[in-house]
Design a protein around this motif. Structure first.
Motif, PDB file in Angstrom:
ATOM      1  N   ILE A  56       0.857  -1.190   0.000  1.00 49.71           N
ATOM      2  CA  ILE A  56       0.000   0.000   0.000  1.00 49.71           C
ATOM      3  C   ILE A  56       0.884   1.228   0.000  1.00 49.71           C
ATOM      4  O   ILE A  56       1.819   1.352   0.787  1.00 49.71           O
ATOM      5  N   ALA A  61      -2.878   6.044   8.772  1.00 51.11           N
ATOM      6  CA  ALA A  61      -4.237   5.487   8.817  1.00 51.11           C
ATOM      7  C   ALA A  61      -5.253   6.431   8.189  1.00 51.11           C
ATOM      8  O   ALA A  61      -6.317   6.007   7.770  1.00 51.11           O
ATOM      9  N   ASP A  98      -4.840   5.530  -2.560  1.00 49.18           N
ATOM     10  CA  ASP A  98      -6.124   6.250  -2.591  1.00 49.18           C
ATOM     11  C   ASP A  98      -6.107   7.311  -3.679  1.00 49.18           C
ATOM     12  O   ASP A  98      -5.740   8.460  -3.425  1.00 49.18           O
ATOM     13  N   PHE A 142      -8.203   2.723  -4.238  1.00 52.83           N
ATOM     14  CA  PHE A 142      -9.248   2.416  -3.249  1.00 52.83           C
ATOM     15  C   PHE A 142     -10.415   3.385  -3.476  1.00 52.83           C
ATOM     16  O   PHE A 142     -10.715   4.243  -2.668  1.00 52.83           O
ATOM     17  N   ARG A 156     -16.800  12.263   5.762  1.00 54.77           N
ATOM     18  CA  ARG A 156     -16.549  11.541   4.503  1.00 54.77           C
ATOM     19  C   ARG A 156     -17.711  11.661   3.519  1.00 54.77           C
ATOM     20  O   ARG A 156     -17.693  11.036   2.465  1.00 54.77           O
ATOM     21  N   LYS A 195     -15.995   0.644  -1.969  1.00 53.63           N
ATOM     22  CA  LYS A 195     -15.858   0.795  -0.521  1.00 53.63           C
ATOM     23  C   LYS A 195     -16.878   1.776  -0.004  1.00 53.63           C
ATOM     24  O   LYS A 195     -17.460   2.536  -0.798  1.00 53.63           O
ATOM     25  N   HIS A 196     -17.188   1.720   1.347  1.00 48.29           N
ATOM     26  CA  HIS A 196     -16.719   0.769   2.349  1.00 48.29           C
ATOM     27  C   HIS A 196     -17.885  -0.145   2.646  1.00 48.29           C
ATOM     28  O   HIS A 196     -18.947   0.333   3.043  1.00 48.29           O
ATOM     29  N   MET A 239     -13.695  -3.292  -0.454  1.00 45.12           N
ATOM     30  CA  MET A 239     -13.069  -3.031   0.846  1.00 45.12           C
ATOM     31  C   MET A 239     -14.149  -3.072   1.919  1.00 45.12           C
ATOM     32  O   MET A 239     -15.171  -2.385   1.797  1.00 45.12           O
ATOM     33  N   PHE A 242     -15.204  -0.180   8.413  1.00 43.39           N
ATOM     34  CA  PHE A 242     -14.815  -0.225   9.835  1.00 43.39           C
ATOM     35  C   PHE A 242     -15.997  -0.533  10.736  1.00 43.39           C
ATOM     36  O   PHE A 242     -15.867  -1.164  11.778  1.00 43.39           O
ATOM     37  N   ASP A 274     -10.236  -2.782   5.672  1.00 43.88           N
ATOM     38  CA  ASP A 274      -9.746  -1.418   5.772  1.00 43.88           C
ATOM     39  C   ASP A 274      -8.596  -1.387   6.792  1.00 43.88           C
ATOM     40  O   ASP A 274      -8.337  -2.363   7.505  1.00 43.88           O
ATOM     41  N   TRP A 275      -7.937  -0.238   6.850  1.00 45.00           N
ATOM     42  CA  TRP A 275      -6.714  -0.070   7.639  1.00 45.00           C
ATOM     43  C   TRP A 275      -6.918  -0.534   9.098  1.00 45.00           C
ATOM     44  O   TRP A 275      -7.734   0.022   9.810  1.00 45.00           O
ATOM     45  N   GLU A 466     -11.772  11.874   6.163  1.00 42.74           N
ATOM     46  CA  GLU A 466     -11.779  10.854   7.208  1.00 42.74           C
ATOM     47  C   GLU A 466     -11.367  11.429   8.560  1.00 42.74           C
ATOM     48  O   GLU A 466     -10.449  12.225   8.647  1.00 42.74           O
TER      49      GLU A 466
HETATM   50  C1  GLC Z   1      -8.391   4.572   5.378  1.00 41.00           C
HETATM   51  C2  GLC Z   1      -9.773   4.638   4.752  1.00 41.00           C
HETATM   52  C3  GLC Z   1      -9.885   3.914   3.450  1.00 41.00           C
HETATM   53  C4  GLC Z   1      -8.559   4.017   2.718  1.00 41.00           C
HETATM   54  C5  GLC Z   1      -7.551   3.202   3.509  1.00 41.00           C
HETATM   55  C6  GLC Z   1      -6.142   3.283   2.882  1.00 41.00           C
HETATM   56  O1  GLC Z   1      -8.503   4.427   6.759  1.00 41.00           O
HETATM   57  O2  GLC Z   1     -10.885   4.262   5.562  1.00 41.00           O
HETATM   58  O3  GLC Z   1     -10.962   4.523   2.708  1.00 41.00           O
HETATM   59  O4  GLC Z   1      -8.674   3.504   1.397  1.00 41.00           O
HETATM   60  O5  GLC Z   1      -7.486   3.593   4.866  1.00 41.00           O
HETATM   61  O6  GLC Z   1      -5.652   4.579   2.970  1.00 41.00           O
END
Ligand code: GLC
Length: 713
Positions: A56, A61, A98, A142, A156, A195-196, A239, A242, A274-275, A466
């Protein structure tokens, strides 16, 4: 190994044959390694040599609001050489990043793009993003995020396409087409990610990561259809989200990840968590330790583990103890390999050096920024009369990076022109005066000399995104006072709001002569918005979300349920009598879903229903005439309601739309096709299907427009 010993490298074999041929060769350790996604700043040669699944290209995060290291093809290729040339089987990793609304050329945030109500425009923007990002070694984005959101407090909301199921589904599918094209193995294509999954946008109170209270029928009728549309569009990855639904984190939800996604929808790509979401089962309190968390997620259908390392740490023992079966492990690997073969990664693991001509990309971004601008009030100031002088004021008048909006990792701030500089570039001869916010006398002077004022208010890029929800989605502190101060100076004011969410506007906004609204317009936003104010491009935007009248009204959305004591406050004509749900304020929004003005007026003829059946849905046609003095564009919108059903259904739901462009005086026949599945709802037995029976239909220019047509399927 020679290619003869590597049958999976034979491009004449099918993807399935190649996947199986490779899977047969893989050891358990290599299989586990394929399920891992590791941060680019932490990946080791040993991991790459051991068949690592993914890297990645992010190091935090909340990449959407944190500065990220640039990604480059050289960097990715250097890592890929280790993975391909120094490992036993030469399996390339898939790099992910992303790329949410553009790469170096930044388009309006997705909520802004949604205001275009134009799937083709969204597809074009995502195509440009893929061309630029793939040249930097990015194999997978993503994006698109298709989380329905009805609460502007949620940071978001900027990242999706609004509050409507149908608009979200149509634009999300367009994004997938733009990223992947018909041939995802093309060098300038990249894998998309739905996502998500699912229900993340229902966070209570708009507080990010919060609990959601979603009934089964609301999940299936509101939050899931956009994701199903993305499966149908061929989206290669998903994806998990959370949030928990009914106490179960989506990363460990077998109903979502297996029963629905695989068995019912037939999705055969892979799911990435997700992360840290696997580890977050501990915080959710549904796993006692990392081993239980890893087992729950993999057994539920979460194939790839984003960065928290719990699959690497615990799968060997879980497999040895039979808590995770070898078959589950290999099925997860199968899905990941399938996507890699479809992406052509085995044929073309390296990007190499590519030159991308960005000039047409910037022109498109400028056009999109202009067209996605929503004119809420025209007055006499738009377009700006020729020769008039302008005082250009407000905190966002000179903004550059803030025009990007959140989730911009690879924009180039140095190439962004502020609104002020864009006006001066567009019309060097026009007298434009500027004074910074806080320079009160300077502002007084500028306004005294100018014919009109353009006041640019709104949000910085990092006030949304986010982990950036707000409890007070109104203008940031001090801006309402600034608006009042400028209005007191007595010149006509064009209010331009630039934000990442629908803001509750102050009463003073209605005293402005004209109002424009732009959801963070991207790197060419300054030029694009100047084009609108100067009359070079008509503002074509239509609201993809409701603009509430007050914070107290939130959540307020157009497709609400009737209840046992309907007041129809949302859709009732302004000022008409009717019940009130709140005794201290009206229940109607300030501006409705689907609303927006242009420079022309349109007459809609009597709609004629050509077909209405369960099999084929509803086809309706009507004449549309431009009765204004200018060429222009508008969006014809069709809304339906199921008046009697096993469960109470929304008072209106967007079911079809079409953007039309007409010269002054020109008319056309517009045909709208409402697909049958849009009329489906979740019955008492839990299944979604369409009923025979009555349907109400409205055709108009926003959510509350049009006369009711009663028909029957
Ligand atoms: C973030 C986001 C997700 C993103 C991922 C990688 O926490 O929730 O949308 O693609 O982590 O950055």
């Amino acid at each position: 190994m020679s290619n003869a010993e590597r049958p999976w490298m034979n491009p004449d074999l099918s993807v399935e044959e190649r996947t199986e041929a490779l899977l047969r060769e893989m050891t358990r350790e290599e299989c586990i390694s394929q399920l891992l996604q590791v941060r680019v700043d932490q990946v080791t040669s040993e991991q790459l040599q051991g068949a690592l699944g993914s890297v990645i290209l992010a190091a935090s995060a909340t990449a959407g609001n944190d500065a990220q290291e640039e990604s480059s093809a050289e960097q990715v290729d250097a890592l890929q050489r280790v993975a391909v040339e120094e490992s036993r089987l030469g399996i390339p990793f898939i790099s992910g990043r992303d790329v949410i609304h553009g790469h170096h050329t930044v388009f309006p945030v997705p909520l802004g793009q949604a205001a275009s109500w134009d799937p083709d425009l969204v597809e074009q923007g995502c195509r440009v993003a893929a061309v630029e990002a793939s040249a930097d070694g990015i194999h997978w984005t993503f994006s698109p995020m298709v989380d329905i959101c009805r609460d502007p407090r949620w940071g978001r909301i900027m990242e999706g396409y609004g509050e409507s199921v149908h608009l979200m589904a149509e634009l999300g599918a367009a994004a997938v087409r733009g990223y992947q094209t018909e041939d995802p193995s093309a060098p300038d294509a990249m894998a998309a990610c739905a996502k998500h999954f699912a229900g993340y946008g229902a966070a209570e109170g708009g507080r990010d990561y919060n609990s959601t209270e979603i009934t089964r029928s609301t999940l299936q009728d509101v939050y899931l259809p956009p994701f199903e549309a993305l499966v149908k569009a061929g989206c290669l990855t998903f994806m998990s989200s959370f949030n928990e639904i009914d106490g179960i984190s989506s990363a460990a939800n077998p109903f979502l990840l297996d029963e629905l996604l695989r068995k019912r929808w037939g999705f055969d790509g892979f799911v990435v968590t997700d992360w840290d979401a696997v580890r977050e089962l501990l915080a959710h309190g549904i796993a006692a330790d990392g081993a239980e968390a890893a087992a729950k997620c993999l057994n539920a259908g979460a194939d790839m583990n984003m960065v928290d390392g719990l699959y690497a740490e615990h799968l060997p023992a879980l497999l040895a103890e039979g808590i995770v079966s070898e078959a589950s492990l290999r099925e997860a690997v199968r899905r990941i390999l399938r996507v890699k073969f479809r992406l052509g990664l085995f044929e073309r693991p390296y990007t190499g050096k590519r030159v991308v001509d960005r000039a047409p990309h910037k022109q498109l971004a400028r056009n999109v920024a202009a067209r996605c601008c929503v004119m809420l009030k025209r007055g006499r100031s738009l377009p700006l009369p020729e020769e008039e002088s302008l005082a250009l004021l407000g905190p966002l008048a000179t903004a550059t990076q803030d025009l990007f909006g959140s989730w911009t990792l690879d924009g180039i701030p140095g190439e962004v022109l502020s609104l002020l500089d864009a006006f001066r570039e567009a019309e060097p001869e026009r007298k434009i005066l500027h004074a910074d916010w806080g320079d009160s006398s300077g502002m007084d002077h500028a306004v005294a000399w100018a014919n009109r004022v353009l006041l640019v208010l709104g949000e910085s890029a990092s006030r949304s995104g986010e982990a950036h929800s707000v409890g007070d989605p109104t203008l940031p502190p001090g801006q309402t006072e600034l608006l009042e101060q400028v209005l007191r100076l007595g010149k006509p004011v064009i209010l331009l709001v630039i934000a990442g969410r629908p803001l509750v506007l102050p009463e003073a906004a209605q005293r402005c002569d004209s109002i424009l609204y732009s959801f963070h317009p991207g790197s060419e936003g300054g030029r694009g918005l100047a084009d609108v104010v100067l009359g070079r491009v008509e503002p074509e935007g239509r609201l993809p979300v409701t603009l509430p009248r007050s914070v107290g009204q939130i959540p307020l959305y157009y497709d609400h349920k009737p209840t046992g004591r309907p007041t129809d406050e949302y859709h009732r004509p302004e000022g008409s009598p009717g019940g009130m749900r709140l005794i201290d304020q009206p229940g109607s929004p300030l501006y409705r879903f689907g609303y927006g003005l242009g420079y022309s007026r349109y007459e809609l003829g009597e709609p004629r229903v050509l077909e209405a059946s369960i099999e084929n849905g509803i086809r309706v046609e009507l004449q549309v005439k431009n009765v204004g003095e200018h060429a222009g564009s508008t969006v014809i919108q069709a809304y339906t309601r199921i008046p009697v059903a096993e469960r109470s259904q929304p008072v209106r739901q967007l079911s079809a739309f079409q953007r039309v462009r007409l010269a002054a005086g020109e008319e056309m026949r517009c045909t709208l096709q409402i697909q049958p599945e849009i009329l489906a709802y979740t019955h008492l037995d839990g299944e979604r299907r369409v009923d025979a029976g009555p349907v109400h239909l409205w055709i108009g220019l926003h959510a509350s427009d049009g006369k009711r047509i009663e028909l029957s399927l």
